[in-house]
Motif scaffolding. Structure first.
Motif, PDB file in Angstrom:
ATOM      1  N   GLU A   9      -5.589  -0.862   0.088  1.00 23.10           N
ATOM      2  CA  GLU A   9      -4.912   0.407  -0.164  1.00 23.10           C
ATOM      3  C   GLU A   9      -4.729   1.055   1.206  1.00 23.10           C
ATOM      4  O   GLU A   9      -5.716   1.397   1.860  1.00 23.10           O
ATOM      5  CB  GLU A   9      -5.798   1.271  -1.069  1.00 23.10           C
ATOM      6  CG  GLU A   9      -5.170   2.557  -1.529  1.00 23.10           C
ATOM      7  CD  GLU A   9      -6.075   3.238  -2.565  1.00 23.10           C
ATOM      8  OE1 GLU A   9      -5.785   3.144  -3.761  1.00 23.10           O
ATOM      9  OE2 GLU A   9      -7.075   3.847  -2.167  1.00 23.10           O
ATOM     10  N   HIS A  50      -3.346  -5.210  -4.773  1.00 19.44           N
ATOM     11  CA  HIS A  50      -3.517  -3.769  -4.967  1.00 19.44           C
ATOM     12  C   HIS A  50      -2.206  -3.156  -5.425  1.00 19.44           C
ATOM     13  O   HIS A  50      -2.101  -2.537  -6.463  1.00 19.44           O
ATOM     14  CB  HIS A  50      -4.002  -3.098  -3.679  1.00 19.44           C
ATOM     15  CG  HIS A  50      -4.231  -1.638  -3.861  1.00 19.44           C
ATOM     16  ND1 HIS A  50      -3.207  -0.733  -3.953  1.00 19.44           N
ATOM     17  CD2 HIS A  50      -5.369  -0.919  -4.022  1.00 19.44           C
ATOM     18  CE1 HIS A  50      -3.688   0.482  -4.166  1.00 19.44           C
ATOM     19  NE2 HIS A  50      -5.007   0.393  -4.203  1.00 19.44           N
ATOM     20  N   ASP A  96      -3.850  -2.508  -8.944  1.00 24.85           N
ATOM     21  CA  ASP A  96      -4.617  -1.267  -8.973  1.00 24.85           C
ATOM     22  C   ASP A  96      -3.790  -0.175  -9.679  1.00 24.85           C
ATOM     23  O   ASP A  96      -2.555  -0.235  -9.687  1.00 24.85           O
ATOM     24  CB  ASP A  96      -4.891  -0.846  -7.531  1.00 24.85           C
ATOM     25  CG  ASP A  96      -5.887   0.279  -7.411  1.00 24.85           C
ATOM     26  OD1 ASP A  96      -7.068   0.001  -7.130  1.00 24.85           O
ATOM     27  OD2 ASP A  96      -5.500   1.463  -7.597  1.00 24.85           O
ATOM     28  N   HIS A 138      -3.289   2.585  -8.542  1.00 24.42           N
ATOM     29  CA  HIS A 138      -2.572   3.321  -7.501  1.00 24.42           C
ATOM     30  C   HIS A 138      -1.513   2.466  -6.803  1.00 24.42           C
ATOM     31  O   HIS A 138      -1.185   2.684  -5.640  1.00 24.42           O
ATOM     32  CB  HIS A 138      -3.574   3.908  -6.512  1.00 24.42           C
ATOM     33  CG  HIS A 138      -4.535   4.844  -7.194  1.00 24.42           C
ATOM     34  ND1 HIS A 138      -5.847   4.510  -7.445  1.00 24.42           N
ATOM     35  CD2 HIS A 138      -4.332   6.061  -7.733  1.00 24.42           C
ATOM     36  CE1 HIS A 138      -6.419   5.516  -8.110  1.00 24.42           C
ATOM     37  NE2 HIS A 138      -5.532   6.470  -8.290  1.00 24.42           N
ATOM     38  N   HIS A 161     -12.157   3.120 -11.035  1.00 27.70           N
ATOM     39  CA  HIS A 161     -11.750   1.836 -11.597  1.00 27.70           C
ATOM     40  C   HIS A 161     -12.960   1.008 -12.038  1.00 27.70           C
ATOM     41  O   HIS A 161     -13.701   0.507 -11.199  1.00 27.70           O
ATOM     42  CB  HIS A 161     -10.969   1.025 -10.565  1.00 27.70           C
ATOM     43  CG  HIS A 161      -9.841   1.787  -9.925  1.00 27.70           C
ATOM     44  ND1 HIS A 161      -8.992   2.595 -10.648  1.00 27.70           N
ATOM     45  CD2 HIS A 161      -9.412   1.860  -8.643  1.00 27.70           C
ATOM     46  CE1 HIS A 161      -8.086   3.127  -9.823  1.00 27.70           C
ATOM     47  NE2 HIS A 161      -8.333   2.707  -8.609  1.00 27.70           N
TER      48      HIS A 161
HETATM   49 ZN   LIG Z   1      -6.974   2.819  -6.973  1.00 25.36          ZN
END
Ligand SMILES: [Zn+2]
Length: 500
Positions: A11, A105, A138, A140, A162
């Protein structure tokens, strides 16, 4: 069935000037990925378990993961991708590859390149143009058009914090198995909602996320729907694709299935937009000065202990630098009050490699002059000089092999790390011999408190401090995000296809 598995996952916070390099990643190569018990709770674990249970022949490529941080080094990414691709080519030379399942991700950025996931998928497609590719993402993740076109089916996490990553991995794997077994194609419906959300306003147990995620689960009960995902994007990455995405992946590309997927995605997007003003911080929150004043008052009046203060603007687990000092400056501005506290104020902590090295060189019990902060985040951090007394040292801690230091300055106790590992790990403080519950005020560079802290916090205050994970998105000087975008453009209008 021969299935390729792997992933490079990060991330990337584009506001943080640190370049995340090879030394920041934990990497498993080829067959090493298949050692039992690795990556517990991660999406890769779910993928491997589900495919092995189904009797697939796994072709493990590479799995690389790092703590969220600044963008990823181009050299590291290129070398990892090269290994990825070489292993696919070798496997293809040895026989047919039936599918690909990736643990990604979705918001990884590479210096000079941008979106890593779409680049990786493009490279895989060049070698395996017809292979089915599914991916676990993910919550995000940021969806770009090319990523959407390159991957057949997506499954995203449904919890924040998470805790369903392994489950999501197995969902992505099952999706792949189903399409290969039935010969039906996967179709993914997509809706972009022009909206950014601060991480601390979107915990899955809080409204409106709880209801919206429940809607995802309802959609998944429809026959043929393999996954319905709400992906929130990553607000601290300034890029044109940022926003919220709804993805509904279905088995079968006949008109009825496509209609079901498109309609579900559009309705979920409309429901999300309708509730855009309901996203709010769950804990009490103030600016840095008010946060520390409020905590001191509570302690000195004999009320709640311990009071936790999240230094949310500089949360390394959201990719911030971990060395911003706005909250620390607020604490130092009232050091006379801090001196009156019945225990030291525990500050966990600072990512400061030079300070950690100086303390380790001096040794436990020694006094050392060092600065804390401002090595990386020069916008929100200053190098503040301290005479520190070294209380404890742990070297090569955890999978990222960070040195840890516990050091005192007047009535403040700092933890300092030599690597950018974050401060949410429940074992970090105990490894230094520290019990957070013994301190009246505990300041943590985190956003929402991890369960280990939440369970002992008598009161939790979120400081909306300045840093690379600034929770007040309206104050971030975005350059690249597409406008209009809520809440930067608070009164903007948007109508989901479901209502058009
Ligand atoms: Zn996340």
């Amino acid at each position: 069935m021969r299935i390729v598995i792997g992933g490079i996952s990060h991330e990337s916070n584009t506001l943080n000037p640190i370049i995340t390099g090879q030394e920041d990643f934990v990497v498993f190569h080829g067959e090493d990925m298949l050692k039992p018990g690795l990556f517990p709770g991660a999406s890769a674990r779910g993928i491997i378990d589900a495919l092995q249970e189904a009797g697939c022949e796994l072709i493990p490529l590479l799995l690389a993961r790092a703590v969220p941080n600044g963008v990823v080094s181009a050299d590291f990414y290129r070398a990892s991708k090269h290994e990825f691709i070489c292993r696919i080519q070798e496997a293809r030379a040895a026989g047919t590859i039936d599918g690909v399942c990736l643990a990604l991700h979705g918001s990884m950025k590479v210096e000079g390149l941008g979106c890593a996931e779409e680049d990786l998928v493009r490279s895989i497609r060049e070698i395996l143009p017809a292979a089915v590719i599914t991916a676990a993402l993910d919550m995000h993740a940021t969806i770009t058009p090319e990523l959407l076109a390159g991957v057949n089916g997506f499954a995203g996490y449904k919890t924040a914090p998470h805790v369903d990553c392994a489950e999501t991995g197995s969902q992505a794997a099952r999706m792949l198995l189903q399409t290969l077994r039935t010969g039906k194609r996967l179709y993914t419906a997509y809706q972009r909602i022009p909206m950014l959300i601060a991480g601390e306003k979107s915990e899955s147990e809080a409204e409106p996320m709880r209801t919206l995620l429940e809607s995802c689960r309802e959609i998944e009960k429809h026959p043929g729907v393999m996954a319905a995902s709400l992906l929130l994007g990553f607000p601290w990455a300034d890029n044109e694709h940022n926003g919220v995405s709804v993805l509904v992946s279905v088995l079968g590309d006949d008109p009825d299935m496509i209609k079901t997927a498109d309609k579900s995605a559009a309705e979920l997007a409309a429901a999300f937009w309708d509730r855009r003003r309901d996203f709010a911080f769950r804990t009490e929150y103030y600016d840095s000065v008010t946060s520390i004043k409020t905590a001191c008052r509570a302690v000195l009046e004999g009320k709640e202990v311990p009071v936790f203060i999240s230094d949310s603007g500089d949360n390394p687990t959201a990719g911030a630098a971990g060395d911003a000092t706005e909250l620390l400056e607020a604490i130092l501005s009232m050091i006379d009050t801090i001196e009156k506290l019945p225990t030291p104020l525990l500050y966990s902590g600072f990512y400061d490699a030079p300070a950690a090295a100086a303390c380790i060189k001096a040794g436990i019990g020694a006094t050392v002059d060092a600065t804390l902060g401002g090595n990386w985040d020069a916008v929100n951090g200053k190098k503040i000089p301290f005479r520190l007394t070294v209380k404890n040292i742990v070297q090569k801690y955890g999978p990222y092999q960070s040195d840890l230091v516990l050091a005192a300055y007047r009535n403040i106790l700092f933890t300092i790390t030599s690597k950018h590992i974050g401060f949410g790990d429940p074992e970090l403080l105990p490894s230094l011999g520290v019990k957070a519950e013994d301190y009246c005020i505990v300041t943590v560079k985190l956003g929402y408190l991890e369960p280990c802290f939440r369970s002992i916090a008598a009161r939790a205050i979120m400081a909306t401090s300045k840093g690379c994970s600034n929770e007040v998105l309206e104050t971030i000087p975005y350059q690249k995000v597409r406008r209009p975008l809520f809440p930067l453009d608070m009164d903007m209008e948007w109508i989901s296809e479901a209502k058009r």
